[in-house]
Scaffold this motif. Sequence first.
Motif, PDB file in Angstrom:
ATOM      1  N   ILE A  38       0.875  -1.173   0.000  1.00  0.00           N
ATOM      2  CA  ILE A  38       0.000   0.000   0.000  1.00  0.00           C
ATOM      3  C   ILE A  38       0.910   1.220   0.000  1.00  0.00           C
ATOM      4  O   ILE A  38       1.777   1.346   0.861  1.00  0.00           O
ATOM      5  CB  ILE A  38      -0.921   0.059   1.236  1.00  0.00           C
ATOM      6  N   VAL A  39       0.725   2.097  -0.977  1.00  0.00           N
ATOM      7  CA  VAL A  39       1.492   3.342  -1.036  1.00  0.00           C
ATOM      8  C   VAL A  39       0.499   4.501  -1.110  1.00  0.00           C
ATOM      9  O   VAL A  39      -0.410   4.491  -1.943  1.00  0.00           O
ATOM     10  CB  VAL A  39       2.429   3.390  -2.256  1.00  0.00           C
ATOM     11  N   MET A  40       0.682   5.486  -0.221  1.00  0.00           N
ATOM     12  CA  MET A  40      -0.177   6.672  -0.220  1.00  0.00           C
ATOM     13  C   MET A  40       0.698   7.921  -0.263  1.00  0.00           C
ATOM     14  O   MET A  40       1.690   8.011   0.460  1.00  0.00           O
ATOM     15  CB  MET A  40      -1.079   6.682   1.014  1.00  0.00           C
ATOM     16  N   ILE A  41       0.321   8.870  -1.111  1.00  0.00           N
ATOM     17  CA  ILE A  41       1.106  10.080  -1.353  1.00  0.00           C
ATOM     18  C   ILE A  41       0.221  11.305  -1.218  1.00  0.00           C
ATOM     19  O   ILE A  41      -0.942  11.288  -1.640  1.00  0.00           O
ATOM     20  CB  ILE A  41       1.729  10.049  -2.769  1.00  0.00           C
ATOM     21  N   GLU A  42       0.761  12.370  -0.648  1.00  0.00           N
ATOM     22  CA  GLU A  42       0.077  13.652  -0.653  1.00  0.00           C
ATOM     23  C   GLU A  42       0.381  14.320  -1.994  1.00  0.00           C
ATOM     24  O   GLU A  42       1.527  14.709  -2.259  1.00  0.00           O
ATOM     25  CB  GLU A  42       0.571  14.520   0.504  1.00  0.00           C
ATOM     26  N   PRO A  43      -0.623  14.479  -2.878  1.00  0.00           N
ATOM     27  CA  PRO A  43      -0.344  14.969  -4.238  1.00  0.00           C
ATOM     28  C   PRO A  43       0.309  16.341  -4.292  1.00  0.00           C
ATOM     29  O   PRO A  43       1.154  16.593  -5.154  1.00  0.00           O
ATOM     30  CB  PRO A  43      -1.743  15.005  -4.879  1.00  0.00           C
ATOM     31  N   LYS A  44      -0.061  17.234  -3.389  1.00  0.00           N
ATOM     32  CA  LYS A  44       0.434  18.609  -3.460  1.00  0.00           C
ATOM     33  C   LYS A  44       1.916  18.741  -3.131  1.00  0.00           C
ATOM     34  O   LYS A  44       2.542  19.758  -3.441  1.00  0.00           O
ATOM     35  CB  LYS A  44      -0.380  19.505  -2.512  1.00  0.00           C
ATOM     36  N   THR A  45       2.503  17.723  -2.490  1.00  0.00           N
ATOM     37  CA  THR A  45       3.903  17.815  -2.079  1.00  0.00           C
ATOM     38  C   THR A  45       4.763  16.637  -2.533  1.00  0.00           C
ATOM     39  O   THR A  45       5.993  16.745  -2.552  1.00  0.00           O
ATOM     40  CB  THR A  45       4.004  17.895  -0.544  1.00  0.00           C
ATOM     41  N   GLY A  46       4.140  15.509  -2.848  1.00  0.00           N
ATOM     42  CA  GLY A  46       4.900  14.300  -3.156  1.00  0.00           C
ATOM     43  C   GLY A  46       5.344  13.545  -1.918  1.00  0.00           C
ATOM     44  O   GLY A  46       6.072  12.549  -2.012  1.00  0.00           O
ATOM     45  N   GLU A  47       4.913  14.012  -0.734  1.00  0.00           N
ATOM     46  CA  GLU A  47       5.300  13.336   0.515  1.00  0.00           C
ATOM     47  C   GLU A  47       4.565  12.006   0.646  1.00  0.00           C
ATOM     48  O   GLU A  47       3.352  11.933   0.441  1.00  0.00           O
ATOM     49  CB  GLU A  47       5.001  14.238   1.708  1.00  0.00           C
ATOM     50  N   ILE A  48       5.324  10.963   0.986  1.00  0.00           N
ATOM     51  CA  ILE A  48       4.748   9.630   1.154  1.00  0.00           C
ATOM     52  C   ILE A  48       4.165   9.513   2.557  1.00  0.00           C
ATOM     53  O   ILE A  48       4.867   9.682   3.550  1.00  0.00           O
ATOM     54  CB  ILE A  48       5.805   8.543   0.908  1.00  0.00           C
ATOM     55  N   LEU A  49       2.875   9.213   2.629  1.00  0.00           N
ATOM     56  CA  LEU A  49       2.164   9.120   3.904  1.00  0.00           C
ATOM     57  C   LEU A  49       2.172   7.705   4.459  1.00  0.00           C
ATOM     58  O   LEU A  49       2.075   7.503   5.669  1.00  0.00           O
ATOM     59  CB  LEU A  49       0.716   9.588   3.725  1.00  0.00           C
ATOM     60  N   CYS A  50       2.257   6.741   3.567  1.00  0.00           N
ATOM     61  CA  CYS A  50       2.167   5.338   3.972  1.00  0.00           C
ATOM     62  C   CYS A  50       2.946   4.511   2.961  1.00  0.00           C
ATOM     63  O   CYS A  50       2.815   4.711   1.752  1.00  0.00           O
ATOM     64  CB  CYS A  50       0.693   4.932   4.008  1.00  0.00           C
ATOM     65  N   LEU A  51       3.770   3.590   3.444  1.00  0.00           N
ATOM     66  CA  LEU A  51       4.590   2.745   2.575  1.00  0.00           C
ATOM     67  C   LEU A  51       4.610   1.346   3.182  1.00  0.00           C
ATOM     68  O   LEU A  51       5.575   0.951   3.832  1.00  0.00           O
ATOM     69  CB  LEU A  51       5.996   3.322   2.450  1.00  0.00           C
ATOM     70  N   VAL A  52       3.543   0.616   2.963  1.00  0.00           N
ATOM     71  CA  VAL A  52       3.396  -0.721   3.538  1.00  0.00           C
ATOM     72  C   VAL A  52       3.900  -1.757   2.546  1.00  0.00           C
ATOM     73  O   VAL A  52       3.505  -1.754   1.374  1.00  0.00           O
ATOM     74  CB  VAL A  52       1.921  -1.017   3.888  1.00  0.00           C
ATOM     75  N   ALA A  53       4.785  -2.615   2.987  1.00  0.00           N
ATOM     76  CA  ALA A  53       5.248  -3.744   2.185  1.00  0.00           C
ATOM     77  C   ALA A  53       4.925  -5.018   2.967  1.00  0.00           C
ATOM     78  O   ALA A  53       5.286  -5.138   4.134  1.00  0.00           O
ATOM     79  CB  ALA A  53       6.742  -3.641   1.919  1.00  0.00           C
ATOM     80  N   ALA A  54       4.245  -5.948   2.318  1.00  0.00           N
ATOM     81  CA  ALA A  54       3.851  -7.183   2.991  1.00  0.00           C
ATOM     82  C   ALA A  54       4.365  -8.383   2.196  1.00  0.00           C
ATOM     83  O   ALA A  54       4.387  -8.357   0.967  1.00  0.00           O
ATOM     84  CB  ALA A  54       2.331  -7.240   3.117  1.00  0.00           C
ATOM     85  N   PRO A  55       4.794  -9.452   2.910  1.00  0.00           N
ATOM     86  CA  PRO A  55       4.776  -9.595   4.372  1.00  0.00           C
ATOM     87  C   PRO A  55       5.910  -8.810   5.028  1.00  0.00           C
ATOM     88  O   PRO A  55       6.859  -8.397   4.364  1.00  0.00           O
ATOM     89  CB  PRO A  55       4.971 -11.098   4.573  1.00  0.00           C
ATOM     90  N   THR A  56       5.761  -8.650   6.333  1.00  0.00           N
ATOM     91  CA  THR A  56       6.759  -7.910   7.086  1.00  0.00           C
ATOM     92  C   THR A  56       7.475  -8.859   8.062  1.00  0.00           C
ATOM     93  O   THR A  56       7.281 -10.068   8.025  1.00  0.00           O
ATOM     94  CB  THR A  56       6.083  -6.753   7.848  1.00  0.00           C
ATOM     95  N   TYR A  57       8.309  -8.316   8.919  1.00  0.00           N
ATOM     96  CA  TYR A  57       9.001  -9.112   9.922  1.00  0.00           C
ATOM     97  C   TYR A  57       9.243  -8.227  11.134  1.00  0.00           C
ATOM     98  O   TYR A  57       9.146  -6.999  11.056  1.00  0.00           O
ATOM     99  CB  TYR A  57      10.331  -9.665   9.386  1.00  0.00           C
ATOM    100  N   ASN A  58       9.540  -8.841  12.241  1.00  0.00           N
ATOM    101  CA  ASN A  58       9.803  -8.109  13.473  1.00  0.00           C
ATOM    102  C   ASN A  58      11.246  -7.588  13.446  1.00  0.00           C
ATOM    103  O   ASN A  58      12.191  -8.367  13.423  1.00  0.00           O
ATOM    104  CB  ASN A  58       9.599  -9.042  14.675  1.00  0.00           C
ATOM    105  N   PRO A  59      11.445  -6.263  13.428  1.00  0.00           N
ATOM    106  CA  PRO A  59      12.817  -5.719  13.371  1.00  0.00           C
ATOM    107  C   PRO A  59      13.702  -6.178  14.527  1.00  0.00           C
ATOM    108  O   PRO A  59      14.922  -6.210  14.392  1.00  0.00           O
ATOM    109  CB  PRO A  59      12.597  -4.201  13.426  1.00  0.00           C
ATOM    110  N   ALA A  60      13.085  -6.557  15.640  1.00  0.00           N
ATOM    111  CA  ALA A  60      13.865  -7.022  16.789  1.00  0.00           C
ATOM    112  C   ALA A  60      14.631  -8.307  16.475  1.00  0.00           C
ATOM    113  O   ALA A  60      15.601  -8.642  17.165  1.00  0.00           O
ATOM    114  CB  ALA A  60      12.950  -7.239  17.999  1.00  0.00           C
TER     115      ALA A  60
END
Length: 400
Positions: A38-60
Motif C-alpha cells: 500500500i502506497v499513499m502520497i500527498e499529491p500537493k507535495t509528493g510526501e509519502i504518507l504510507c509505505l506498507v510492504a507485505a509480508p513484514t518481519y519483526n525488526p527485533a
Amino acid sequence: ENGIHDISPVSGRNLTLSIDMELQAYGEMLMHNKTGAIVMIEPKTGEILCLVAAPTYNPAMLLGRDFSENYQSLVKDPLKPLYNNAIQGIIPPGSTFKPTQGLIFLEEGAVTAQDPFPCNHGFPLGGGRPACHGHHSPISLVPALATSCNSYFCYGLYAMLNNRRKYATTVDAVNVWKDYLVEMGFGYRLGVDIMGESRGFIPNGEYYQKFHPRLSAQNIISVAIGQGEVTITPLQGANLAATIANRGYFYTPHVVKEIQDTVLNESYTEKRVMRVRREHYETVVEGMAAAVTGGTCRRANLGPDIEVCGKTGTAENPHGKDHSMFMGFAPRNDPKVAIFVLVKNAGFGATFGVPIGKLMLEKYLEGEIRPEDKIIEEQMMSLSTIPQRYELNNINGEFN
C-alpha cells in the motif's frame, strides 16, 4: 597521542519523516497474511504518507546475538519478507494503466472523448481477444474507464499505432507512446529517497522489432490494457494517481519531510509537469469518478461529501491467482491523498484492492472507520491470500 586527535561529538540534524504512523500501522494490519503493498502520497507535495510492504518481519529479530541466524532465516523464507514490495515489487499494472492510455490517445488525437467503439465481450479486431466483460456497447472514454472496457483501449492503441499521417512507422508510433509514459514516471526509477527502488519496464519500438520484424499494432495490443511487457512498481502506481489528482504534474515521491537547518534537495521540490493538457486529465478524472459511483470501484464510494476517483486493476499472473489492485485519489476537486493498493494472488481488483483502498482513504480523511464499514475492516484483516502453511501468526512476522 594524548588525545590530540580527539574530536568532540556533534549531534546530527533532526530528521522529520512524512510517514503517518497511525496510517502505516493500520495498513500493516490490513495486509496481515497477504503479499503486496500500500502506497499513499500527498499529491500537493509528493510526501509519502504510507509505505506498507507485505509480508513484514519483526525488526527485533535483527538485534543481538541471534542476528546472523535470524537474517539467514529471513533470506531463505519463501515469502521473502526482506523484499520491499512497495518500491521493488515489479508487476503488470493491469487496468490501472488504462488512464495513461486515455491521456495519450487524447493528446495525440488518436481518439476524442466522444468517439464510441464497439465491444462484444472482447476486442472485435482481435477476434474477441483480449476478452472483456459485459457492459453496454458502443462505448466512449468516460464510461470505458468506469466499466474498465478492454476493447475500447485496444481500439485506441490500434488507432494511434496505425496513424500513418502522423507516424512514419509503427516503431515510431510506439516510441512516441513510450516517451509519454516515461514522462509520467514509468520505465525508470522515480528517485524516491529510499534505497533499492526498481524501475519497471516500458518497451520501445526497437525492443518490439527484435521479436516482430514487421511490427503491427495487433502484435502488442495487450499493452493497451496493462498486460504484455509493461511492468510498474506500486510506488509508480501511486505516483500516477497523484499526477492525475494534480491534473498533470507531480513531485518526486519522498519520505523525508524536513531536515533541521537544511533545505531539501530540489529534486523533491521541483514540479514535474506533463505535456498532456489539463482538459484531458479532467476527462480521465470524470471517468475515474464514474468508476466509483457506478462502475468497477463502487465499493470505494465514501459518499457525496468525499468524492473518490478510482480505477481497479486485475493483472494476470502466470504463477497463480491474478493480482488485485486499486489506484485512486480523494477528494476529487481538492485531492489530499493518492493511493495504490496491490494484493498479490488475490483475484479481481474489486475483491481486495478496492475495499482495502476504501478503508485506507477513510482512515486518513476521516480519522476513523465508519460503523457500517467495520464489517469490511474485519473481513480484510482476517482474510488470507497466502498458502496456509505460510500464514503469519501475528503482525510481527513470526511464522508457523
